[in-house]
Design a protein around this motif. Structure first.
Motif, PDB file in Angstrom:
ATOM      1  N   GLN A 163       0.839  -1.028   0.119  1.00  0.00           N
ATOM      2  CA  GLN A 163       0.051   0.156   0.083  1.00  0.00           C
ATOM      3  C   GLN A 163       0.945   1.129   0.086  1.00  0.00           C
ATOM      4  O   GLN A 163       0.719   2.407  -0.721  1.00  0.00           O
ATOM      5  N   ILE A 164       1.968   1.340   0.644  1.00  0.00           N
ATOM      6  CA  ILE A 164       2.925   2.522   0.795  1.00  0.00           C
ATOM      7  C   ILE A 164       3.550   2.657  -0.542  1.00  0.00           C
ATOM      8  O   ILE A 164       3.448   3.755  -0.972  1.00  0.00           O
ATOM      9  N   ASP A 165       4.233   1.448  -1.238  1.00  0.00           N
ATOM     10  CA  ASP A 165       4.400   1.782  -2.580  1.00  0.00           C
ATOM     11  C   ASP A 165       4.675   0.348  -3.180  1.00  0.00           C
ATOM     12  O   ASP A 165       5.109  -0.659  -2.873  1.00  0.00           O
ATOM     13  N   PRO A 166       3.470   0.497  -4.177  1.00  0.00           N
ATOM     14  CA  PRO A 166       3.088  -0.991  -4.952  1.00  0.00           C
ATOM     15  C   PRO A 166       4.478  -1.131  -5.979  1.00  0.00           C
ATOM     16  O   PRO A 166       4.531  -2.405  -6.466  1.00  0.00           O
ATOM     17  N   GLN A 167       5.560  -0.221  -6.128  1.00  0.00           N
ATOM     18  CA  GLN A 167       6.599  -0.827  -6.933  1.00  0.00           C
ATOM     19  C   GLN A 167       7.556  -1.200  -6.506  1.00  0.00           C
ATOM     20  O   GLN A 167       8.680  -2.065  -6.916  1.00  0.00           O
ATOM     21  N   VAL A 168       7.711  -1.372  -5.030  1.00  0.00           N
ATOM     22  CA  VAL A 168       8.790  -2.094  -4.442  1.00  0.00           C
ATOM     23  C   VAL A 168       8.545  -3.594  -4.202  1.00  0.00           C
ATOM     24  O   VAL A 168       7.488  -3.978  -3.579  1.00  0.00           O
ATOM     25  N   ILE A 169       9.140  -4.222  -4.389  1.00  0.00           N
ATOM     26  CA  ILE A 169       9.183  -5.664  -4.315  1.00  0.00           C
ATOM     27  C   ILE A 169       9.547  -6.154  -2.798  1.00  0.00           C
ATOM     28  O   ILE A 169      10.534  -5.911  -2.431  1.00  0.00           O
ATOM     29  N   VAL A 170       8.737  -6.814  -2.135  1.00  0.00           N
ATOM     30  CA  VAL A 170       8.486  -7.298  -0.725  1.00  0.00           C
ATOM     31  C   VAL A 170       8.335  -8.557  -0.636  1.00  0.00           C
ATOM     32  O   VAL A 170       7.490  -9.295  -1.314  1.00  0.00           O
ATOM     33  N   ASP A 171       9.264  -9.460   0.063  1.00  0.00           N
ATOM     34  CA  ASP A 171       8.714 -10.806   0.369  1.00  0.00           C
ATOM     35  C   ASP A 171       9.134 -10.950   2.068  1.00  0.00           C
ATOM     36  O   ASP A 171       9.514  -9.763   2.521  1.00  0.00           O
ATOM     37  N   GLY A 172       8.876 -12.181   2.502  1.00  0.00           N
ATOM     38  CA  GLY A 172       8.929 -12.287   4.223  1.00  0.00           C
ATOM     39  C   GLY A 172       9.333 -13.728   4.418  1.00  0.00           C
ATOM     40  O   GLY A 172       9.438 -14.639   3.372  1.00  0.00           O
ATOM     41  N   ALA A 173       9.942 -13.751   5.712  1.00  0.00           N
ATOM     42  CA  ALA A 173      10.273 -15.107   6.006  1.00  0.00           C
ATOM     43  C   ALA A 173       9.991 -14.920   7.517  1.00  0.00           C
ATOM     44  O   ALA A 173      10.134 -14.038   8.121  1.00  0.00           O
ATOM     45  N   THR A 174       9.909 -16.051   8.224  1.00  0.00           N
ATOM     46  CA  THR A 174       9.606 -16.326   9.697  1.00  0.00           C
ATOM     47  C   THR A 174      10.598 -17.524  10.250  1.00  0.00           C
ATOM     48  O   THR A 174      10.125 -18.681  10.419  1.00  0.00           O
ATOM     49  N   PRO A 175      11.736 -17.109  10.524  1.00  0.00           N
ATOM     50  CA  PRO A 175      12.499 -17.931  10.960  1.00  0.00           C
ATOM     51  C   PRO A 175      12.366 -18.361  12.479  1.00  0.00           C
ATOM     52  O   PRO A 175      11.749 -17.553  13.263  1.00  0.00           O
ATOM     53  N   LEU A 176      12.615 -19.679  12.768  1.00  0.00           N
ATOM     54  CA  LEU A 176      12.350 -20.406  14.027  1.00  0.00           C
ATOM     55  C   LEU A 176      13.680 -19.829  14.664  1.00  0.00           C
ATOM     56  O   LEU A 176      14.594 -20.692  14.781  1.00  0.00           O
TER      57      LEU A 176
END
Length: 295
Positions: free
Chosen positions: A78-91
């Motif tokens: 929503q802030i910037d649709p052109q920025v590529i974003v991914d995620g991770a959930t490390p244990l």
């Protein structure tokens, strides 16, 4: 490899303030954003000093972390649709989890405070841990209900003391000013360490002030041809006060304060080291802590 802005989130407001900074920074630096939300098995200390895990479903913890990452990616888009974003959930605990997600050339962004609960609280002690361990730039973003940090940068304040660490911070701050269009204020703080009588004060202070001014100019000269074109407006300030006071006072209206991770001891300018942590705790704007890469 594309530069990444690695941001720690835990669902708290401060961590989402950090996320906003990370997205704006990614746009400035033409970088990608990686959102990290850590979870770990909770434990308690037994009377024998050993730690014992609390019985809890790991899937519940993982699901909570995944939900936080999903929400963070939505907000970032929503802030910037052109920025590529991914995620991770490390244990993993937050500090190791964040550090394991970072490569050379990346940047870490964390909130100044966080919360604890099912997901390990991110900041407070975690901010200090990341700043202490990271060998990439770390930006610590304070919580604010009135300001969206990072959307634009107009004034960047940098502390120098002539040490190699502060010169690395100067290079980074110059780059940040260049990509953001901000003006750069370079501050050198110095203090005379002894009590002075009125009659002897100027005679004693003048040589130290001259040396301090020379060290400030030498630091600026280290930029060499990079600053010759005038692409960044640079102001130099010599302040007779402690490093923390100088940077907080000069940075009261700044958008970013930059400091190296450590500096010189002795009675010359005590600029870095513990100063970076104090600034991160008390500044009203984000603080970038820069450390030299290990050889």
């Amino acid at each position: 490899m594309t530069m990444r802005i690695v941001v720690g989130v835990d669902g708290s407001k401060p961590s989402f303030e950090a996320l906003r900074w990370a997205v704006h920074e990614a746009r400035r630096r033409d970088a990608e954003v990686r959102v990290i939300s850590c979870y770990q098995v909770p434990a308690y200390g037994g009377p024998d000093g050993a730690m014992y895990p609390i019985s809890i479903d790991l899937k519940t913890l993982e699901g909570a972390a995944t939900a936080v990452v999903g929400r963070a990616i939505e907000v970032a888009t929503q802030i910037d649709p052109q920025v590529i974003v991914d995620g991770a959930t490390p244990l993993a605990p937050p500090v190791p989890g964040i550090m394991e997600s970072v490569a050379a050339g990346d940047e870490i962004v964390v909130g100044a405070t966080g919360h604890s609960g099912l997901i390990a609280g991110l900041l407070g002690s975690v901010a200090a841990g990341v700043v202490h361990r990271a060998h990439v730039p770390v930006v610590v973003v304070p919580a604010s209900s009135a300001t969206e940090f990072g959307r634009t940068l107009k004034k960047i304040v940098l502390g120098v003391d002539g040490s190699p660490e502060s010169l690395v911070a100067l290079d980074w701050a110059y780059d940040e000013a260049l990509v953001s269009g901000a003006e750069l204020t370079v501050v050198h703080a110095w203090i005379y360490p002894y009590s002075l009588s009125r009659s002897s004060s100027r005679e004693a202070l003048s040589p130290m002030e001259f040396d301090a001014a020379k060290e400030l100019q030498d630091s600026l000269d280290s930029l060499g041809q990079r600053s010759a074109g005038g692409s960044v407006v640079i102001h130099s300030k010599l302040r007779e006060e402690s490093a923390v006071a100088a940077l907080l006072n000069e940075g009261h209206d700044a958008d970013l304060i930059v400091v190296g991770s450590r500096g010189r001891g002795g009675f010359r300018s005590r600029l870095l080291g513990s100063v970076s942590r104090t600034l991160a705790e008390h500044a009203t704007c984000p603080v970038a802590v820069i450390r030299r890469a290990e050889s």
